[in-house]
Enzyme design. Structure first.
Site, PDB file in Angstrom:
ATOM      1  N   TRP A 157      -8.679  12.839  16.255  1.00 20.20           N
ATOM      2  CA  TRP A 157      -7.929  13.565  15.224  1.00 20.20           C
ATOM      3  C   TRP A 157      -8.751  13.675  13.953  1.00 20.20           C
ATOM      4  O   TRP A 157      -8.654  14.688  13.245  1.00 20.20           O
ATOM      5  CB  TRP A 157      -6.583  12.893  14.977  1.00 20.20           C
ATOM      6  N   ASP A 158      -9.551  12.670  13.642  1.00 18.56           N
ATOM      7  CA  ASP A 158     -10.477  12.780  12.503  1.00 18.56           C
ATOM      8  C   ASP A 158     -11.430  13.952  12.705  1.00 18.56           C
ATOM      9  O   ASP A 158     -11.675  14.750  11.795  1.00 18.56           O
ATOM     10  CB  ASP A 158     -11.296  11.497  12.358  1.00 18.56           C
ATOM     11  N   LEU A 159     -11.994  14.043  13.891  1.00 18.92           N
ATOM     12  CA  LEU A 159     -12.998  15.071  14.160  1.00 18.92           C
ATOM     13  C   LEU A 159     -12.376  16.465  14.174  1.00 18.92           C
ATOM     14  O   LEU A 159     -12.959  17.424  13.652  1.00 18.92           O
ATOM     15  CB  LEU A 159     -13.700  14.769  15.483  1.00 18.92           C
TER      16      LEU A 159
END
Length: 404
Positions: A157-159
């Protein structure tokens, strides 16, 4: 490294993964990305893994091709300098809170056409990390044999949020070019996660059925796909989503007669329907498993390749790092850093450049990450018009730091 975004300058004030990833992708496409950090480094400056000299390999690789400005953000004068840099530049990526000295409202009062992209945890401003968001949207409950949830280590989800933030910045810049209007775009990690669940049909699935999907271990939902062992103990992930992949797998394993018998007995055809291959995996998996167990990976690989099969051997990360196809001969990677600059860690290893390949342009080698504060004087002079005396005074008072 490419020059698609040459002439675009962006101020980045951020930490951890999502927001720095947005800046990294912009820099890899040619934008001048100016990362502003607290003197001595922000909360992610020493994040593991670390090199022998104590430098963060994580920070070193998320900040390649950027410029670095170090400012005392705890001082009013330092905060004013960062505000002035944002206003002078006009494009800003951050994961600082909505309110405070970097609020879009406060900055846009000084430059109405400012474009701000703000990476957030929760949409209401509450804190969240990739791992807390992932636990909330249900994916750990689909992983492993159960009943306990199983986390994965990839900060997906960060990426995705970082990628979406880079896209959002360019979309807002295009809108500004057409209308003259600036704006703030907020990209919450939680919305990227649950929105992706919805885009993949999973939200609708559980609401319509009123039940959670069963856990499948290493099997792929809705298609033929699972891990299998070869005769020499090589574990392969074998997929057959397209008709060509399925017919190729059947041909290589010599199981056409057996598959035809299953189809006749169950009144189905597997040739074009991946859902049916999944639905009847109770019969297909043992058949494929038995045939793969009779042959070595070395025997299977050329035949799989010749017949368009989709497969991949399981590897450790160290094996992947030494893989000639993934890394060694892959033009995405290079140890030849732009300008001959060394990594802050002092280590030599393959560094990733832009993931995209543009056949019409020469691929430049990935640039190194900056030493913290390496470009402070350059940026203060170029962006704010400060002369050497004014910059020297700021350095002497500890408001900014210039790495020598």
């Amino acid at each position: 490294m490419y020059d698609l975004l040459g002439g675009l300058s962006v101020i980045e004030a951020s930490s951890f993964v999502a927001s720095p990833t947005a800046g990294l992708y912009l820099a890899q496409m040619g934008a001048e990305v100016i990362r502003v950090d607290q003197i001595g480094g922000g909360p992610d400056f020493n994040r593991w893994p670390l090199a022998g000299n104590g430098r963060s390999l994580y920070w070193e690789n998320l900040n390649r091709a950027k410029k670095s400005v170090a400012i005392d953000l705890g001082s009013a004068e330092g905060r004013e300098l960062l505000q002035a840099l944002v206003v002078a530049t006009g494009q800003f990526v951050t994961n600082f809170p909505v309110e405070g000295f970097l609020s879009h409202e406060r900055l846009a009062a000084r430059r109405p056409d400012l474009v701000t992209v703000r990476v957030m945890g929760m949409a209401d401003g509450g804190p969240a990390l990739d791992y807390t968001v992932n636990s909330a949207v249900g994916y750990p409950d689909l992983t492993g044999p159960g009943p306990e949830p199983v986390n994965h280590v990839l900060p997906a989800w960060d990426l995705l949020t970082g990628s979406y933030a880079a896209f959002a910045l360019l979309a807002a810049i295009r809108h500004r070019a057409a209308t003259g209007q600036g704006q703030e775009v907020r990209v919450p990690l939680s919305d990227v996660a649950i929105g992706t669940v919805a885009n993949l049909g999973s939200l609708a699935e559980v609401l319509v059925t009123g039940a959670n999907r069963e856990r499948l271990g290493n099997s792929v939902f809705g298609a033929f796909g699972r891990d299998f062992l070869t005769a020499d103990g090589t574990r392969l992930m074998v997929m057959a989503i397209t008709p060509r992949q399925w017919t190729g797998l059947v041909k290589v394993l010599g199981i056409a007669d057996e598959v035809a018998a299953i189809e006749a007995a169950r009144g189905v055809s597997f040739a074009k329907d991946e859902g049916l291959r999944f639905q009847h995996r109770d019969a297909l998996f043992p058949l494929v498993e038995a045939r793969l167990a009779l042959r070595t990976y070395a025997e299977l690989k050329p035949e799989f390749d010749a017949h368009g099969c989709c497969y991949g051997p399981y590897q450790t990360m160290l094996e992947a790092a030494r893989d000639p196809v993934l890394v060694g001969d892959n033009p995405v990677f290079s140890e030849s850093l732009a300008g001959g600059e060394a990594n802050p860690s002092g280590l030599a290893y393959p560094a990733a450049g832009a993931f995209a390949t543009i056949p019409q342009q020469d691929r430049r080698a990935p640039a190194s990450a900056p030493i913290l504060g390496a470009h402070t004087a350059e940026i203060l002079s170029a962006r704010l018009g400060l002369d050497s005396g004014a910059i020297g005074a700021l350095i002497d008072r500890g408001v900014v730091h210039q790495h020598d």
